[in-house]
Design a protein around this motif. Structure first.
Motif, PDB file in Angstrom:
ATOM      1  N   SER A   4      38.690   0.235 -19.026  1.00 19.26           N
ATOM      2  CA  SER A   4      37.613  -0.540 -18.398  1.00 19.26           C
ATOM      3  C   SER A   4      38.174  -1.836 -17.832  1.00 19.26           C
ATOM      4  CB  SER A   4      36.504  -0.819 -19.404  1.00 19.26           C
ATOM      5  OG  SER A   4      36.908  -1.833 -20.290  1.00 19.26           O
ATOM      6  N   ARG A  37      33.881   1.380 -16.213  1.00 19.22           N
ATOM      7  CA  ARG A  37      34.409   2.065 -17.397  1.00 19.22           C
ATOM      8  C   ARG A  37      34.651   3.516 -17.041  1.00 19.22           C
ATOM      9  NH1 ARG A  37      30.160  -0.949 -19.413  1.00 19.22           N
ATOM     10  NH2 ARG A  37      30.895  -2.794 -20.512  1.00 19.22           N
ATOM     11  N   ARG A  39      34.756   7.420 -17.270  1.00 22.45           N
ATOM     12  CA  ARG A  39      33.963   8.439 -17.941  1.00 22.45           C
ATOM     13  C   ARG A  39      34.832   9.662 -18.199  1.00 22.45           C
ATOM     14  NH1 ARG A  39      28.176   8.446 -17.138  1.00 22.45           N
ATOM     15  NH2 ARG A  39      28.287  10.711 -17.108  1.00 22.45           N
ATOM     16  N   GLN A  43      31.362  11.878 -12.683  1.00 23.86           N
ATOM     17  CA  GLN A  43      30.142  11.221 -12.182  1.00 23.86           C
ATOM     18  C   GLN A  43      30.353   9.713 -11.961  1.00 23.86           C
ATOM     19  OE1 GLN A  43      27.173  13.129 -11.563  1.00 23.86           O
ATOM     20  NE2 GLN A  43      28.873  14.579 -11.764  1.00 23.86           N
ATOM     21  N   VAL A  45      28.097   6.560 -12.139  1.00 23.45           N
ATOM     22  CA  VAL A  45      26.764   6.242 -12.656  1.00 23.45           C
ATOM     23  C   VAL A  45      26.598   4.721 -12.753  1.00 23.45           C
ATOM     24  CG1 VAL A  45      25.153   6.551 -14.579  1.00 23.45           C
ATOM     25  CG2 VAL A  45      26.799   8.366 -14.016  1.00 23.45           C
ATOM     26  N   THR A  47      24.981   1.913 -14.488  1.00 20.39           N
ATOM     27  CA  THR A  47      24.304   1.823 -15.785  1.00 20.39           C
ATOM     28  C   THR A  47      23.502   0.532 -15.933  1.00 20.39           C
ATOM     29  OG1 THR A  47      26.322   0.889 -16.712  1.00 20.39           O
ATOM     30  CG2 THR A  47      25.986   3.257 -16.986  1.00 20.39           C
ATOM     31  N   LYS A  48      23.868  -0.489 -15.144  1.00 17.52           N
ATOM     32  CA  LYS A  48      23.178  -1.779 -15.313  1.00 17.52           C
ATOM     33  C   LYS A  48      23.327  -2.614 -14.050  1.00 17.52           C
ATOM     34  CE  LYS A  48      22.921  -5.281 -18.928  1.00 17.52           C
ATOM     35  NZ  LYS A  48      23.553  -5.755 -20.149  1.00 17.52           N
ATOM     36  N   TYR A  58      19.614   2.173  -8.114  1.00 22.84           N
ATOM     37  CA  TYR A  58      20.572   2.731  -9.078  1.00 22.84           C
ATOM     38  C   TYR A  58      21.175   4.037  -8.533  1.00 22.84           C
ATOM     39  CZ  TYR A  58      19.743  -0.516 -12.930  1.00 22.84           C
ATOM     40  OH  TYR A  58      19.708  -1.641 -13.738  1.00 22.84           O
ATOM     41  N   SER A  60      23.745   5.942  -6.842  1.00 19.34           N
ATOM     42  CA  SER A  60      25.142   5.572  -6.533  1.00 19.34           C
ATOM     43  C   SER A  60      25.556   5.966  -5.117  1.00 19.34           C
ATOM     44  CB  SER A  60      26.104   6.184  -7.557  1.00 19.34           C
ATOM     45  OG  SER A  60      25.972   7.579  -7.547  1.00 19.34           O
ATOM     46  N   THR A  66      28.816   1.194  -5.154  1.00 17.86           N
ATOM     47  CA  THR A  66      29.378   2.505  -5.492  1.00 17.86           C
ATOM     48  C   THR A  66      29.792   3.348  -4.284  1.00 17.86           C
ATOM     49  OG1 THR A  66      27.045   3.023  -5.889  1.00 17.86           O
ATOM     50  CG2 THR A  66      28.486   2.920  -7.812  1.00 17.86           C
ATOM     51  N   ASP A  83      31.336   4.631 -15.163  1.00 16.69           N
ATOM     52  CA  ASP A  83      30.085   3.897 -15.357  1.00 16.69           C
ATOM     53  C   ASP A  83      30.281   2.546 -14.701  1.00 16.69           C
ATOM     54  OD1 ASP A  83      28.668   5.801 -16.758  1.00 16.69           O
ATOM     55  OD2 ASP A  83      29.402   5.121 -18.708  1.00 16.69           O
ATOM     56  N   GLU A  85      28.672  -1.329 -13.912  1.00 20.11           N
ATOM     57  CA  GLU A  85      27.700  -2.426 -14.117  1.00 20.11           C
ATOM     58  C   GLU A  85      27.883  -3.431 -13.003  1.00 20.11           C
ATOM     59  OE1 GLU A  85      27.659  -4.618 -17.787  1.00 20.11           O
ATOM     60  OE2 GLU A  85      27.736  -2.772 -18.964  1.00 20.11           O
TER      61      GLU A  85
END
Ligand code: HSE
Length: 310
Positions: A4, A37, A39, A43, A45, A47-48, A58, A60, A66, A83, A85
């Protein structure tokens, strides 16, 4: 290799008065932070998201943070998923290159976590895709300085050709963000599509003067070159009190002032930090007197671009 990473990418001032879509510079603050981070699947994703007042998607495939990561992974043929954020630390639609900071932070983070398959410069086309998502045009005058730091000239878009220009040590930027929103897509639509030769000559003189001024640390020449015949007259009408704010900056010793990117933020150049503080406060005061709240940022030119925080 770490799984990460947390990256800061800086805000930017695009156009820098006379250089519509071809000039941009990075500042130290504000900026966005992105955490990636790895995965165990492929994917991407989100997350926040914080600091966006719930405005960003959200999805992506549609978010500016993204989309560049997805394009980057496709190009290097990687199946790594992440993931993501996103922590927005500047207002959206502010003229501070908010979408660019997110795009740059995301793809820079992915490149770091995968062991630097591409050079930093090679990440530029992916970051530009984030701009396409944000405003419909893949302009590079925010993403290039956010990614490379410093003052960047986009000499050509096709093929992409950009140059980082040395800037004088004592050159400071005051940016005032009034609490109103201007949509970049709208601010691009109102622009004139054609210009006469006299205007083009005047504009070219200022573009050349700006570069010469930056490269020779001629502060007065930089100031004289901060005249925009093409964009500012059209966009100024979208920003209440623009003329008064610009006048306040000049009266208080700024070298010059103009719209930051598509606005509504207004920036000024000054020689020295102290002078830039005085100029920034005088600009803010005009808005505040009219009941409009402001954020003020005073910074040198950020020469580094994205920063690894963690
Ligand atoms: N050059 C762009 C414009 C920057 O002025 O529309 C805005 O993000």
């Amino acid at each position: 290799m770490s799984d990460s990473i947390k990256i800061f990418a800086p805000a930017t001032v695009a156009n820098v008065s006379c250089g519509f879509d071809i000039f941009g510079l990075a500042v130290d603050q504000p900026g966005d932070e992105v955490i990636l981070r790895k995965r165990n699947d492929d994917q991407i994703v989100i997350t926040k998201i914080t600091g966006d007042q719930g405005k960003l998607t959200y999805d992506s495939r549609k978010n500016t943070v993204t989309v560049p990561i997805i394009e980057f992974l496709r190009t290097i043929e990687s199946n790594q998923g992440f993931d993501v954020e996103l922590h927005k630390q500047m207002p959206l639609g502010s003229g501070l290159g908010s979408s660019s900071a997110s795009s740059v932070a995301g793809v820079f983070a992915a490149n770091q976590l995968l062991g630097l398959p591409l050079s930093v410069s090679e990440l530029l086309p992916f970051s530009m895709e984030g701009e396409r998502v944000a405003c419909g045009a893949a302009h590079a005058d925010n993403v290039a300085p956010a990614l490379l730091g410093g003052f960047v000239v986009i000499r050509s878009y096709d093929p992409l050709d950009f140059i980082k220009i040395n800037t004088p040590r004592e050159l400071y930027v005051s940016i005032v963000h009034p609490d109103i929103e201007v949509n970049t897509k709208d601010a691009r639509h109102i622009l004139r599509q054609e210009a006469g030769i006299k205007i083009i000559i005047a504009q070219m003189g200022n573009v050349a003067g700006m570069i010469a001024g930056l490269m020779t640390s001629d502060y007065e020449l930089i100031g004289r070159s901060m005249v925009d015949h093409l964009i500012e007259p059209k966009r100024a009408i979208l920003i209440p009190y623009f003329n008064e704010v610009k006048e306040a900056a000049l009266q208080n010793g700024a070298l010059g002032a103009s719209i930051s990117g598509a606005g509504p933020s207004i920036f000024a150049f000054s020689k020295g930090k102290e002078q830039a503080e005085i100029v920034g406060k005088s600009m803010s005061a005009v808005f505040n007197k009219a009941g409009i709240e402001t954020n003020l940022f005073v910074s040198g030119i950020n020469q580094n671009g994205p920063k690894i925080i963690d």
